[in-house]
Motif scaffolding. Structure first.
Motif, PDB file in Angstrom:
ATOM      1  N   GLN A  84      12.495  -5.039   1.993  1.00 54.88           N
ATOM      2  CA  GLN A  84      11.519  -4.295   1.190  1.00 54.88           C
ATOM      3  C   GLN A  84      10.104  -4.519   1.729  1.00 54.88           C
ATOM      4  OE1 GLN A  84      12.019  -5.716  -2.806  1.00 54.88           O
ATOM      5  NE2 GLN A  84      13.934  -4.601  -3.132  1.00 54.88           N
ATOM      6  N   LEU A  85       9.803  -5.775   2.072  1.00 54.26           N
ATOM      7  CA  LEU A  85       8.480  -6.077   2.633  1.00 54.26           C
ATOM      8  C   LEU A  85       8.276  -5.320   3.931  1.00 54.26           C
ATOM      9  CD1 LEU A  85       5.791  -7.654   2.702  1.00 54.26           C
ATOM     10  CD2 LEU A  85       7.018  -9.423   3.972  1.00 54.26           C
ATOM     11  N   ASN A  86       9.261  -5.355   4.805  1.00 51.67           N
ATOM     12  CA  ASN A  86       9.128  -4.665   6.094  1.00 51.67           C
ATOM     13  C   ASN A  86       8.866  -3.177   5.897  1.00 51.67           C
ATOM     14  OD1 ASN A  86       9.494  -7.066   7.456  1.00 51.67           O
ATOM     15  ND2 ASN A  86      11.680  -6.742   7.779  1.00 51.67           N
ATOM     16  N   SER A  87       9.537  -2.570   4.935  1.00 52.77           N
ATOM     17  CA  SER A  87       9.328  -1.158   4.633  1.00 52.77           C
ATOM     18  C   SER A  87       7.911  -0.910   4.121  1.00 52.77           C
ATOM     19  CB  SER A  87      10.360  -0.702   3.600  1.00 52.77           C
ATOM     20  OG  SER A  87      10.131   0.616   3.214  1.00 52.77           O
ATOM     21  N   THR A  88       7.452  -1.771   3.232  1.00 57.49           N
ATOM     22  CA  THR A  88       6.097  -1.650   2.680  1.00 57.49           C
ATOM     23  C   THR A  88       5.058  -1.800   3.781  1.00 57.49           C
ATOM     24  OG1 THR A  88       6.851  -2.529   0.557  1.00 57.49           O
ATOM     25  CG2 THR A  88       4.481  -2.625   0.987  1.00 57.49           C
ATOM     26  N   VAL A  89       5.238  -2.795   4.645  1.00 60.30           N
ATOM     27  CA  VAL A  89       4.299  -3.043   5.736  1.00 60.30           C
ATOM     28  C   VAL A  89       4.267  -1.863   6.699  1.00 60.30           C
ATOM     29  CG1 VAL A  89       3.888  -4.494   7.783  1.00 60.30           C
ATOM     30  CG2 VAL A  89       4.331  -5.555   5.565  1.00 60.30           C
ATOM     31  N   LYS A  90       5.422  -1.334   7.063  1.00 59.91           N
ATOM     32  CA  LYS A  90       5.465  -0.184   7.982  1.00 59.91           C
ATOM     33  C   LYS A  90       4.736   1.016   7.399  1.00 59.91           C
ATOM     34  CE  LYS A  90       9.628  -1.327  10.475  1.00 59.91           C
ATOM     35  NZ  LYS A  90       9.982  -0.922  11.791  1.00 59.91           N
ATOM     36  N   SER A  91       4.915   1.235   6.109  1.00 60.20           N
ATOM     37  CA  SER A  91       4.237   2.346   5.443  1.00 60.20           C
ATOM     38  C   SER A  91       2.719   2.158   5.482  1.00 60.20           C
ATOM     39  CB  SER A  91       4.724   2.438   3.997  1.00 60.20           C
ATOM     40  OG  SER A  91       4.025   3.411   3.294  1.00 60.20           O
ATOM     41  N   LEU A  92       2.259   0.958   5.189  1.00 54.84           N
ATOM     42  CA  LEU A  92       0.821   0.678   5.227  1.00 54.84           C
ATOM     43  C   LEU A  92       0.272   0.778   6.644  1.00 54.84           C
ATOM     44  CD1 LEU A  92       0.594  -2.238   2.659  1.00 54.84           C
ATOM     45  CD2 LEU A  92      -0.412   0.041   2.442  1.00 54.84           C
ATOM     46  N   GLU A  93       1.023   0.289   7.610  1.00 54.11           N
ATOM     47  CA  GLU A  93       0.569   0.396   9.003  1.00 54.11           C
ATOM     48  C   GLU A  93       0.401   1.854   9.412  1.00 54.11           C
ATOM     49  OE1 GLU A  93       2.319  -3.712  11.009  1.00 54.11           O
ATOM     50  OE2 GLU A  93       3.590  -1.916  10.991  1.00 54.11           O
ATOM     51  N   ALA A  94       1.304   2.701   8.970  1.00 58.52           N
ATOM     52  CA  ALA A  94       1.208   4.134   9.276  1.00 58.52           C
ATOM     53  C   ALA A  94      -0.059   4.728   8.653  1.00 58.52           C
ATOM     54  CB  ALA A  94       2.447   4.869   8.786  1.00 58.52           C
ATOM     55  N   GLU A  95      -0.355   4.331   7.418  1.00 60.16           N
ATOM     56  CA  GLU A  95      -1.574   4.808   6.762  1.00 60.16           C
ATOM     57  C   GLU A  95      -2.822   4.329   7.508  1.00 60.16           C
ATOM     58  OE1 GLU A  95      -2.007   4.345   2.481  1.00 60.16           O
ATOM     59  OE2 GLU A  95       0.192   4.336   2.290  1.00 60.16           O
ATOM     60  N   PHE A  96      -2.833   3.046   7.864  1.00 60.32           N
ATOM     61  CA  PHE A  96      -3.977   2.509   8.608  1.00 60.32           C
ATOM     62  C   PHE A  96      -4.153   3.234   9.937  1.00 60.32           C
ATOM     63  CE2 PHE A  96      -3.495  -1.584   6.120  1.00 60.32           C
ATOM     64  CZ  PHE A  96      -4.718  -1.489   5.487  1.00 60.32           C
ATOM     65  N   ARG A  97      -3.049   3.439  10.628  1.00 63.67           N
ATOM     66  CA  ARG A  97      -3.096   4.113  11.922  1.00 63.67           C
ATOM     67  C   ARG A  97      -3.725   5.505  11.779  1.00 63.67           C
ATOM     68  NH1 ARG A  97       1.718   2.798  12.963  1.00 63.67           N
ATOM     69  NH2 ARG A  97       1.318   0.880  14.062  1.00 63.67           N
ATOM     70  N   LYS A  98      -3.294   6.217  10.755  1.00 64.35           N
ATOM     71  CA  LYS A  98      -3.814   7.570  10.492  1.00 64.35           C
ATOM     72  C   LYS A  98      -5.304   7.506  10.128  1.00 64.35           C
ATOM     73  CE  LYS A  98      -3.150   9.683   6.701  1.00 64.35           C
ATOM     74  NZ  LYS A  98      -3.132  10.113   5.439  1.00 64.35           N
ATOM     75  N   ASP A  99      -5.668   6.621   9.214  1.00 68.89           N
ATOM     76  CA  ASP A  99      -7.064   6.504   8.780  1.00 68.89           C
ATOM     77  C   ASP A  99      -7.969   5.981   9.893  1.00 68.89           C
ATOM     78  OD1 ASP A  99      -6.237   7.393   6.300  1.00 68.89           O
ATOM     79  OD2 ASP A  99      -6.267   5.395   5.378  1.00 68.89           O
ATOM     80  N   ASP A 100      -7.421   5.156  10.773  1.00 71.58           N
ATOM     81  CA  ASP A 100      -8.220   4.596  11.871  1.00 71.58           C
ATOM     82  C   ASP A 100      -8.691   5.676  12.840  1.00 71.58           C
ATOM     83  OD1 ASP A 100      -8.099   2.061  10.841  1.00 71.58           O
ATOM     84  OD2 ASP A 100      -6.744   1.253  12.373  1.00 71.58           O
ATOM     85  N   VAL A 101      -7.980   6.781  12.916  1.00 73.51           N
ATOM     86  CA  VAL A 101      -8.392   7.888  13.793  1.00 73.51           C
ATOM     87  C   VAL A 101      -9.766   8.383  13.360  1.00 73.51           C
ATOM     88  CG1 VAL A 101      -7.867  10.273  14.478  1.00 73.51           C
ATOM     89  CG2 VAL A 101      -6.032   8.571  14.362  1.00 73.51           C
ATOM     90  N   ASP A 102      -9.933   8.598  12.053  1.00 76.57           N
ATOM     91  CA  ASP A 102     -11.228   9.054  11.537  1.00 76.57           C
ATOM     92  C   ASP A 102     -12.300   7.983  11.698  1.00 76.57           C
ATOM     93  OD1 ASP A 102     -10.131  11.494  10.795  1.00 76.57           O
ATOM     94  OD2 ASP A 102      -9.693  10.818   8.743  1.00 76.57           O
TER      95      ASP A 102
END
Length: 167
Positions: A84-102
């Motif tokens: 569950q943690l790994n899934s949560t972390v992957k989801s957050l990393e994807a959000e950060f990656r997307k937001d980091d572009v801006d």
């Protein structure tokens, strides 16, 4: 005439030459040595041959469970929470990656590397905390139950913290 001590000395020398009878090794148990949970055999191997229902019942009730059974149930619980943690972390990393572009486009510092460092530091904290709790017991048969329960408890807390944070 041979002295009695000499008769005894020969067998003792012969016995001490046998590595499996090493007095130091004889004092060691699975509970008196360090272990690395990352090298632990998955709990599914322990439960091979049992149905999911049997495992669930054993782990839920503890009825007729040995110490090894309970430790395997604790490990199984941690494995589920860790997934569950790994899934949560992957989801957050994807959000950060997307937001980091801006952020990068506006010449601002990016967040993902700091999140990754924070997660890595948290894993080190959790592992050290659980090893400390476990080893403080000394040579105890509940050592592995304590370890896996600690890992599950702190990991649940991390999931809750990550989900409640505003990113």
């Amino acid at each position: 005439m041979m002295h009695p001590i000499r008769k005894l000395a020969v067998p003792l020398v012969m016995i001490s030459a046998l590595p499996f009878l090493d007095p130091v090794a004889l004092g060691k148990t699975i509970y008196s040595v360090q272990f690395d949970y990352k090298k632990a055999t998955p709990s599914s191997v322990y439960f091979t041959g049992k149905s999911r229902e049997e495992i669930d019942r054993l782990c839920r009730t503890g009825e007729h469970a040995s110490t090894a059974d309970i430790a395997a149930c604790s490990q199984r619980n941690f494995e589920r929470i860790s997934a569950q943690l790994n899934s949560t972390v992957k989801s957050l990393e994807a959000e950060f990656r997307k937001d980091d572009v801006d952020l990068r486009a506006d010449n601002n510092p990016v967040a993902l590397p700091y999140f990754e460092k924070g997660q890595s530091a948290w894993v080190e904290y959790r592992d050290n905390q659980c090893y400390a709790e476990t080893y403080s017991l000394g040579e105890a048969s509940m050592r592995y139950m304590t370890f896996w329960d600690c890992m599950a408890r702190i990991t649940k807390e991390r999931i809750s913290d990550l989900k409640s944070a505003e990113y």
